[in-house]
Design an enzyme around this catalytic site. Structure first.
Site, short mmCIF file in Angstrom:
data_model
loop_
_atom_site.label_atom_id
_atom_site.label_comp_id
_atom_site.label_asym_id
_atom_site.label_seq_id
_atom_site.Cartn_x
_atom_site.Cartn_y
_atom_site.Cartn_z
N CYS A 120 0.83 -1.21 0.00
CA CYS A 120 0.00 0.00 0.00
C CYS A 120 0.86 1.26 0.00
CB CYS A 120 -0.95 0.00 1.19
SG CYS A 120 -0.14 -0.13 2.80
N HIS A 642 -1.26 1.64 7.46
CA HIS A 642 -1.83 1.47 6.12
C HIS A 642 -1.76 2.82 5.40
CE1 HIS A 642 -4.21 -0.04 2.84
NE2 HIS A 642 -5.14 0.88 3.03
#
Length: 708
Positions: A120, A642
């Site tokens: 990510c 994230h």
């Protein structure tokens, strides 16, 4: 690859490499039996089921599938190169390996990236770069002519080609998520730190990509050796333009056109006052977030053996630290030897007010407006007593219609030590003063000759070739000790026995008084506007902190060309030239030997009208305003975080959330959050001419670069 006897290793086939299979035909248009027999069983027999299933899911007809398996000779080896170079109107879905669903009339640029496993960070960074308008135009044009195939600092053009291919796929009229595996493979090959599937920092990846793409696309094929000249009284404008011209002569690419600006960096030597000004390029700004875990403290270190003049130091210590933390930081900064120690003293009214000998003393007891002197002393086996030399200068008193001379305390006192119960003579006192004062005389030749002393019966006089100063020894009862040529016992009851060093107006001109007059406050600066409780930290406050003058850390000492030594110079940065696209990195992550920490501070950054006009040292008539178009976000902790990206499609004037393969529209007010990590701004309004907007044609660039 026509030798079927080669192994894959011999053919240098890389993981995830695209391979074009061409099936030949005979004169009658039938399939070449020899070719088919060699590949049908190995490839089509085992893969046909997969191809049929994948095609049925993606909406491909049998005719489409046949075109994939039985391509004509027009799909020769040149296709692999040409597929990178197709215009933005080309249909990439017809290229093998780019199977997707085309939706007529759907907006481009809304394609997500598959998460390959902790990628990510890469997806967030890539989406921000891909949606930079200048890069989107550039990589969808024919940029092949700008690839620098022979740059030893580059990646032989492979990084630029891989990025360009990925960009074209993401701008294709398709909403099917794209796998970045080929790009990840190239990235891992040239940057092993990003190999594997661990979580990494999106800003570190951005820094590598911008630098790597620049080297792959550098229009300068043969870099000249250029050395910047000294300013020699020239204006900043002239010197800055010279630095920039020298930089462009060696570094000229779309990345430089779009993303690079210029700093003005000013260094000042704390000892001799030498000023050095340079103008350096930058790719992005890394702004600190103000927090209270550390504290900056400034002191001046004095030597008792005359080996060096007083030197100021500024160190960073834990805000809740103790005196031993300050001593340790200063010991590292001044390269303290094993046989030496440091003694910290608070100075008030030109005297030592308090000696800070307790190692566990809380640093919070030292105020920002206090003045600290640190004395570099030899270690003694026995407990020490101290002799304090307090400077006094001649002051003419004209009161009562008569003139008389008085002595006024002046400067920072010097300190010497002796063992407890040890007796000293007047000669010993003179030798202590001589050693400490030698480095402070302006005339270096006289430093060692200006030490011949003689003693009078009532006043201790210190003679030199051209100057004279007087010493008076004062005991605890404030009585002048007259016979200083006899043995003198330093009282143990006093913190530091005081000896006054009297300087006449003529004598004091022999000294470099800068060493004695200027004792800085522990911490003093011009703070930005204070925030009330609950008010968010502004991006402008972060920029103020970034541009504030501060000393170099001890690990980054500067070599002073005048002193011929490493010095902890003060450094001041100014923005001189701004790029078309300004990338701002908010330094949320802090590291130490034992801890890693993420700052969750919410930063209030402008979405529209980021005005940097007043931050430019190079005053130009145009306003310097920017508009936000992309944000790389980080959520969670350092170990399990994230990354996502907020992107504004300028043609739609609408914001979207790119969360790996998921893309969804968001409101503009959602863009500001405590997760913002890297901000991307575009210049708005009239350009200042300092940088290209990246839309220059490849032909024009080639003509310019061919002249080098």
């Amino acid at each position: 690859m026509d030798n079927l006897e080669k192994t894959l290793d011999d053919a240098n086939i890389q993981m995830d490499q695209d391979i074009l299979v061409e099936v030949t035909t005979d004169a009658n248009g039938s399939l070449d039996g020899a070719c088919m027999s060699s590949i049908q069983e190995d490839y089509f027999g085992s893969a046909s089921t997969y191809l049929m299933t994948d095609a049925s899911k993606s909406g491909f007809s049998n005719e489409n599938l046949a075109s994939l398996c039985y391509g004509s000779r027009s799909y020769s080896s040149s296709l692999m190169q040409s597929q990178y170079l197709r215009s933005s109107s080309g249909d990439l879905d017809n290229v093998p390996g780019t199977v997707g669903v085309t939706t007529r009339g759907s907006p481009s640029g809304l394609t997500g990236l598959l998460n390959l496993g902790n990628t990510c960070f890469m997806n967030s960074a890539v989406q921000c770069l891909v949606h930079t308008p200048e890069f989107a135009r550039y990589f969808r044009e024919d940029y092949h002519c700008e690839i620098n195939w022979h740059n030893p600092l580059g990646m032989v053009g492979e990084l630029a080609l891989a990025f360009g291919e990925l960009l074209r796929k993401l701008w294709a009229p398709s909403r099917t998520p794209v796998s970045p595996r080929p790009f990840k493979t190239k990235l891992s090959r040239f940057a092993p730190q990003f190999s594997g599937y661990n979580q990494h920092d999106s800003q570190e990846l951005l820094a590598f990509l911008l630098d790597g793409l620049h080297e792959d696309l550098n229009r300068v094929k043969h870099r000249p050796y250029l050395k910047s000249k000294d300013a020699e009284g020239r204006s900043d404008e002239e010197v800055a333009d010279e630095y920039w011209a020298n930089h462009i002569a060696r570094n000229d690419s779309i990345i430089v056109d779009v993303c690079q600006g210029q700093y003005k960096s000013t260094l000042v030597c704390p000892v001799c006052g030498k000023v050095s000004v340079t103008f350096d390029p930058f790719m992005y700004l890394s702004l600190p977030l103000q927090f209270a875990s550390t504290r900056s403290m400034s002191v001046v270190v004095f030597t008792c053996d005359g080996s060096a003049p007083p030197i100021p130091y500024t160190v960073s210590v834990p805000k809740q630290g103790r005196c031993r933390d300050l001593i340790q930081a200063l010991s590292n900064a001044c390269s303290l030897r094993n046989e030496e120690r440091l003694l910290i003293a608070e100075i008030r009214n030109h005297r030592i007010h308090l000696i800070l000998e307790d190692p566990v003393l809380q640093l919070s007891t030292i105020k920002d407006d206090d003045h600290l002197a640190v004395y570099r002393l030899p270690r003694l086996e026995k407990r020490a007593s101290y002799v304090q030399f307090v400077h006094r200068r001649e002051d003419l008193d004209l009161g009562n219609n008569s003139s008389s001379t008085s002595w006024k305390p002046y400067g920072v006192p010097l300190l010497a030590q002796i063992s407890r119960n040890e007796t000293v003579t007047g000669s010993d006192i003179h030798e202590m003063a001589r050693k400490m004062l030698v480095p402070m005389f302006r005339n270096h030749v006289a430093q060692h000759s200006a030490v011949q002393s003689s003693l009078s019966t009532r006043t201790q006089s210190y003679h030199t070739d051209s100057s004279k100063f007087q010493l008076q020894l004062i005991d605890d009862s404030n009585t002048v000790i007259e016979q200083t040529d006899y043995a003198i016992r330093v009282p143990q009851s006093s913190v530091a026995t005081v000896i006054f060093v009297n300087w006449s107006k003529l004598d004091i001109k022999k000294l470099n008084t800068n060493h004695l007059e200027h004792l800085p406050e522990v911490f003093k600066y011009a703070p930005p506007a204070k925030r009330t409780r609950g008010e968010p930290l502004s991006l402008y406050a972060c920029l103020d902190a970034f541009l504030r003058e501060e000393p170099l850390v001890p690990e980054e000492m500067w070599y002073c060309p005048r002193c011929k030594e490493q010095r902890q110079a003060s450094k001041k940065l100014d923005l001189w030239r701004l790029p078309e696209v300004l990338v701002i990195h908010l330094k949320r992550f802090s590291f130490s030997r034992s801890t890693k920490h993420k700052l969750e501070t919410f930063v209030n950054f402008p979405i529209h009208d980021l005005d940097l006009t007043n931050y430019i040292a190079n005053k130009i008539p145009q306003r310097q305003t920017y508009e936000l178009y992309a944000v790389s976000n980080h959520y969670g902790s350092m170990a399990s975080g994230h990354y996502t990206a907020y992107i504004k499609l300028l043609d739609e004037n609408r914001w979207y959330n790119f969360d790996d393969s998921h893309v969804s529209a968001i409101n503009e007010e959602e863009v500001k959050s405590g997760a913002a990590y890297v901000l991307f701004y575009r210049r708005v309004g009239e350009a200042d001419g300092a940088a290209s907007n990246g839309t220059q044609s490849c032909v024009k660039r080639s003509r310019r670069s061919s002249q080098r």
